[in-house]
Design an enzyme around this catalytic site. Structure first.
Site: not given
Ligand code: KAW
Ligand code: ZN
Length: 615
Positions: A258-259, A288-289, A292, A316, A419, A429
């Site tokens: 998971h990214a 998206h990444e 961050h 996000e 999550h 999100y």
């Molecule tokens: C989404 C978001 C953008 C575009 C398309 C999308 N499709 C679905 C989503 C929502 C969600 C998902 O996949 O369900 N997206 C993500 O989970 C992307 C991953 C993240 O960049 O949000 C990542 C999640 C994460 C959090 C904690 C530990 C490991 C992974 N968040 C971060 O890396 C992050 C970094 C710094 C601050 C806040 C979050």
């Molecule tokens: Zn994110």
């Protein structure tokens, strides 16, 4: 111990906020060290289960699929109803089922920890990050404003799915079977674009094929994104980012696919971890990444507690915001990913449909995850109701239904979403998907753009520098002030609102309403799809009663009144009845070491028994 600083009476608001943040410990407030360790162990155990789960073929138990890429690709690419069902159910058997007990223990400990810090429960603590007293009402209002658009999209997609899978499998007035929407969690639907494309004879605006044709790889996708951030006057990715980022899934070790984006808070050390695939969806995820990372770089000069998003939704939204410009046909054409660019209202509708499958389809999903979790944390949903409540919300908000009956004692479908075991809040999100359109509208108008919002590429505006520097100004603030202050810097506004997203999709809303003239919007909650028991890996008990799902066989728990699902003979010598294998697939092995010592034997622990099986 008396506090050394009387910070609660400080007059400088910013310093006062700083102290308030430093003194909040979150789950680290757990004073009992043993319990804190237990909490951390639960979290790593859950993450481990999630990231190593596999679904094995019924007829070939040694061939197993990982979530990424195997099962995700299956959900994205297959249009075989039963194959999709195998992948959908297989992932829930592999991940969700094994997480329910751990998760309920985790909830107790997490609540105990935040109570030591003065919160009523973990959900209340999470919501406090928004510093918005009526957060839940504000979100509900926005959700309500967007619901008619979602219902129209849902009804249109449902009709198209009837054309693909038949009226028996997809009911014209029912919820949609959850495995037909191109995604393991039905959270975004872009992968079924080909099934629902409004004007199939008009040029495609999906750039996946073109990326593959041009020999794109992960690094090139990251480069493209970095170039766009520069073009918008943002800080470029530092050299070490390129050295230390994990761009693709390594084949020599297990990783969490998971990214994620990481700030090491030192010397510009920032990195991304992602198992990038070459397609349009991942191109958006790369942006998206990188959003961050851009935020990390912009607020790096702030004191540590302020090195965060103005609220979690801001973090996000940054990359998605830029991706809104990048995804426009005009921009994709400019970077050579879209060969022909035609000005045609039907192509516009094709484009808006693709965007709606990503952005509108997601809204109820983004909203419901934490509706569920908040109720789990505050105790109104107890362990025995975890799965039932989960599906109530999934049906109520998303209008989807499980393709096979769920087992309330064993299934834990919330756990199949990253999550939940990774304990990452999700309402961020939903917030992001709303405010990114407000940001986009602001950036477009600052850049001097005046046309339709959905066609705006902020980097093409004469005053794109103004838009870029306003964005940077907002990002540089980090969390140093309450979020409406930062919001105002870019948008001139102080409130979240659905108006911008509705404006963006306005032409599609009109079009969908016409398409749906003869459709019944919404869904009646009672309908469930039929399923072929044996044909989908299930079996009936010897006494010939109901269908039992494959994972229920030989799991040490009685599912047949005659207990034939646990018949020692059937269980210990799999005799060609392929369904037996699923429960014993080797991913269920308790100890990896044992597996290495006995490559042809699987061990399977249940709450009551230790079973062994020779493959
Ligand atoms: C989404 C978001 C953008 C575009 C398309 C999308 N499709 C679905 C989503 C929502 C969600 C998902 O996949 O369900 N997206 C993500 O989970 C992307 C991953 C993240 O960049 O949000 C990542 C999640 C994460 C959090 C904690 C530990 C490991 C992974 N968040 C971060 O890396 C992050 C970094 C710094 C601050 C806040 C979050
Ligand atoms: Zn994110």
């Amino acid at each position: 111990m008396p506090p050394e600083y009387d910070w609660e009476n400080f007059s400088n608001v910013t310093v006062k906020r700083l102290f308030s943040m430093i003194t909040t410990l979150g789950t680290a407030a757990l004073e009992d060290e043993e319990k804190l360790e237990q909490l951390n162990n639960l979290l790593s155990e859950m993450e481990e289960i999630y990231s190593t789960g596999q679904a094995c073929e019924y007829d070939d138990p040694k061939t197993c699929l990982d979530l990424n890429p195997g099962l995700e690709d299956c959900m994205a690419d297959s249009t075989d109803y039963n194959r999709l069902l195998f992948c959908w159910e297989g992932w829930r058997d592999a991940a969700g089922r094994r997480l329910g007990d751990l998760y309920s223990q985790f909830v107790e400990l997490s609540n105990e920890a935040v109570r030591a810090d003065g919160w009523n429960d973990t959900g209340e603590y999470w919501r406090s990050w928004y510093e918005t007293a009526d957060l839940q009402q504000q979100l509900e209002t926005i959700y309500q404003d967007l619901q008619p658009l979602y219902q129209n999209l849902h009804a249109y997609v449902r009709r198209k799915l009837i054309n693909t899978y038949g009226a028996e499998m997809v009911n014209a007035e029912g919820p949609i079977p959850a495995h037909l929407l191109g995604n393991m969690w039905a959270q975004t639907w872009g992968n079924i674009y080909k099934l629902v494309i409004p004007f199939p004879n008009k040029p495609s605006i999906d750039v996946t094929d073109e990326m593959v044709r041009q020999g794109y790889d992960a690094r090139r996708m990251f480069n493209l994104s970095d170039e766009f951030f520069r073009e918008m006057g943002q800080i470029p990715m530092p050299g070490s980012f390129w050295d230390r980022t994990m761009f693709v899934r390594p084949d020599d070790r297990e990783v969490v696919c998971h990214a994620s984006a990481w700030d090491f808070y030192l010397d510009n050390d920032v990195r991304i971890k992602m198992c990038t695939k070459v397609n349009q969806e991942d191109l958006v995820t790369v942006h998206h990444e990188m959003g961050h990372i851009e935020y990390f770089l912009q607020y790096a000069h702030q004191p540590l507690p302020f090195r965060e998003g103005a609220n979690p939704g801001f973090h996000e939204a940054v990359g998605d915001l830029l991706a809104l410009s990048v995804s426009t046909p005009a921009h994709l054409n400019k970077v050579g990913l879209l060969p022909e660019l035609v000005d045609d209202p039907e192509v516009d509708i094709n484009f808006l449909m693709q965007m709606a499958l990503e952005k509108i389809a997601f809204l109820p999903f983004g909203y419901l995850i934490d509706q569920w979790r908040w109720r789990v944390f505050d105790g109104s949903t107890t362990k025995d109701k975890y799965n039932e409540e989960w599906w109530k919300l999934r049906t109520q908000y998303q209008g989807i239904v499980p393709p096979v009956p769920r087992n309330p004692d064993k299934d834990f479908d919330a756990g199949s979403k990253y999550h939940v075991p990774a304990n990452t809040p999700y309402i961020r999100y939903f917030v992001s998907f709303v405010i990114q359109f407000q940001f986009h509208e602001a950036m477009c108008s600052l850049s001097g753009y005046t046309g339709d919002l959905h066609k705006c590429d902020a980097s093409a505006g004469a005053m794109k520098d103004v838009a870029g520097s306003r964005l940077a100004e907002m990002l540089r603030m980090g969390k140093s002030q309450p979020w409406p202050e930062a919001f105002e810097v870019l948008t001139g506004d102080r409130e979240m609102s659905a108006a911008a997203i509705l404006q963006y999709f306005a032409p599609l809303i009109d079009w969908l309403e016409k398409q749906n003239e003869n459709e019944t919007l919404g869904w009646n909650n009672g309908w469930t799809p039929p399923y072929d028991c044996e044909g989908t890996g299930g079996f009936t008990c010897l006494e010939g009663s109901r269908c039992v799902r494959p994972a229920d066989k030989c799991d040490g728990i009685q599912d047949c009144d005659d207990n034939s699902d646990e018949d020692p003979i059937l269980c210990e010598t799999p005799n060609g009845r392929s369904s037996i294998y699923r429960a014993f697939s080797c991913d269920m092995i308790y100890s990896g070491n044992n597996m290495e010592a006995y490559p042809d034997i699987c061990f399977f622990f249940t709450s009551k028994h230790l079973l062994t099986i020779k493959l």
